[in-house]
Motif scaffolding. Structure first.
Motif, short mmCIF file in Angstrom:
data_model
loop_
_atom_site.label_atom_id
_atom_site.label_comp_id
_atom_site.label_asym_id
_atom_site.label_seq_id
_atom_site.Cartn_x
_atom_site.Cartn_y
_atom_site.Cartn_z
N TRP A 1 13.31 -16.10 -34.10
CA TRP A 1 14.22 -16.50 -33.02
C TRP A 1 15.69 -16.31 -33.42
CZ3 TRP A 1 13.60 -16.67 -28.11
CH2 TRP A 1 12.35 -16.99 -27.55
N GLU B 1 18.25 -11.18 -20.85
CA GLU B 1 16.82 -11.49 -20.90
C GLU B 1 16.12 -10.51 -21.84
OE1 GLU B 1 16.05 -10.76 -16.72
OE2 GLU B 1 15.87 -12.91 -16.41
N CYS C 1 11.82 -9.30 -22.83
CA CYS C 1 10.44 -9.37 -22.39
C CYS C 1 9.61 -9.96 -23.52
CB CYS C 1 9.94 -7.98 -22.00
SG CYS C 1 8.37 -8.03 -21.13
N ILE C 2 9.07 -11.17 -23.29
CA ILE C 2 8.23 -11.88 -24.27
C ILE C 2 6.87 -12.11 -23.64
CG2 ILE C 2 7.92 -13.98 -25.64
CD1 ILE C 2 10.95 -14.32 -25.59
N ASP C 3 5.83 -11.70 -24.35
CA ASP C 3 4.46 -11.86 -23.84
C ASP C 3 4.30 -11.31 -22.43
OD1 ASP C 3 3.45 -13.05 -26.19
OD2 ASP C 3 4.21 -15.01 -25.55
N GLU D 1 6.51 -11.15 -20.01
CA GLU D 1 7.35 -11.78 -18.98
C GLU D 1 8.82 -11.76 -19.42
OE1 GLU D 1 6.14 -15.65 -17.71
OE2 GLU D 1 4.03 -15.19 -17.97
N TRP D 2 9.71 -11.58 -18.44
CA TRP D 2 11.14 -11.63 -18.74
C TRP D 2 11.56 -13.07 -18.95
CZ3 TRP D 2 13.79 -7.65 -20.27
CH2 TRP D 2 13.37 -6.38 -19.91
N ARG D 3 12.24 -13.33 -20.07
CA ARG D 3 12.72 -14.68 -20.42
C ARG D 3 14.22 -14.62 -20.68
NH1 ARG D 3 8.09 -18.04 -21.79
NH2 ARG D 3 6.38 -16.78 -21.00
N THR D 4 14.94 -15.58 -20.14
CA THR D 4 16.39 -15.65 -20.33
C THR D 4 16.70 -16.21 -21.71
OG1 THR D 4 16.74 -15.99 -17.97
CG2 THR D 4 18.55 -16.59 -19.43
N LEU D 5 17.51 -15.46 -22.48
CA LEU D 5 17.96 -15.93 -23.79
C LEU D 5 19.35 -16.53 -23.71
CD1 LEU D 5 17.00 -13.20 -26.40
CD2 LEU D 5 15.84 -15.31 -25.87
#
Length: 94
Positions: free
Chosen positions: A55, A77, A79-81, A83-87
């Motif tokens: 991380w 964002e 792509c994790i697993d 799905e798009w995830r906001t960082l």
């Protein structure tokens, strides 16, 4: 070596020295137009286990792109697993 949780981010490229993960940046350019740009976040292999970055390494790579944004960054964002995830996200100034 970091012992923190590793991220299953979507890889664009894997080399002996780095992994490159897929990202995108949502921003407003100098003309006031909302835009989205694909990113390639480069992470040193020394901060990964296999092809999975830590991380802190992922956040460091994201921060570099955030600060080099060609306009006013709104969200970054990855792509994790699958799905798009906001960082990172900008705080509203309302």
């Amino acid at each position: 070596m970091e012992t923190l949780e590793r991220v299953n981010a979507e890889l664009l490229l894997s080399t002996p020295l780095t992994v490159v993960v897929r990202g995108r940046l949502d921003f407003v350019d100098a003309d006031g137009t909302a835009r989205e740009e694909e990113l390639a976040l480069v992470i040193p292999r020394s901060r990964c286990v296999g092809d999975r970055p830590s991380w802190p390494a992922l956040m460091a790579a994201a921060s570099e792109h955030w600060h080099r944004c060609p306009g006013c960054a709104r969200a970054l964002e990855i792509c994790i697993d699958g799905e798009w995830r906001t960082l990172l996200t900008a705080q509203s100034t309302l």
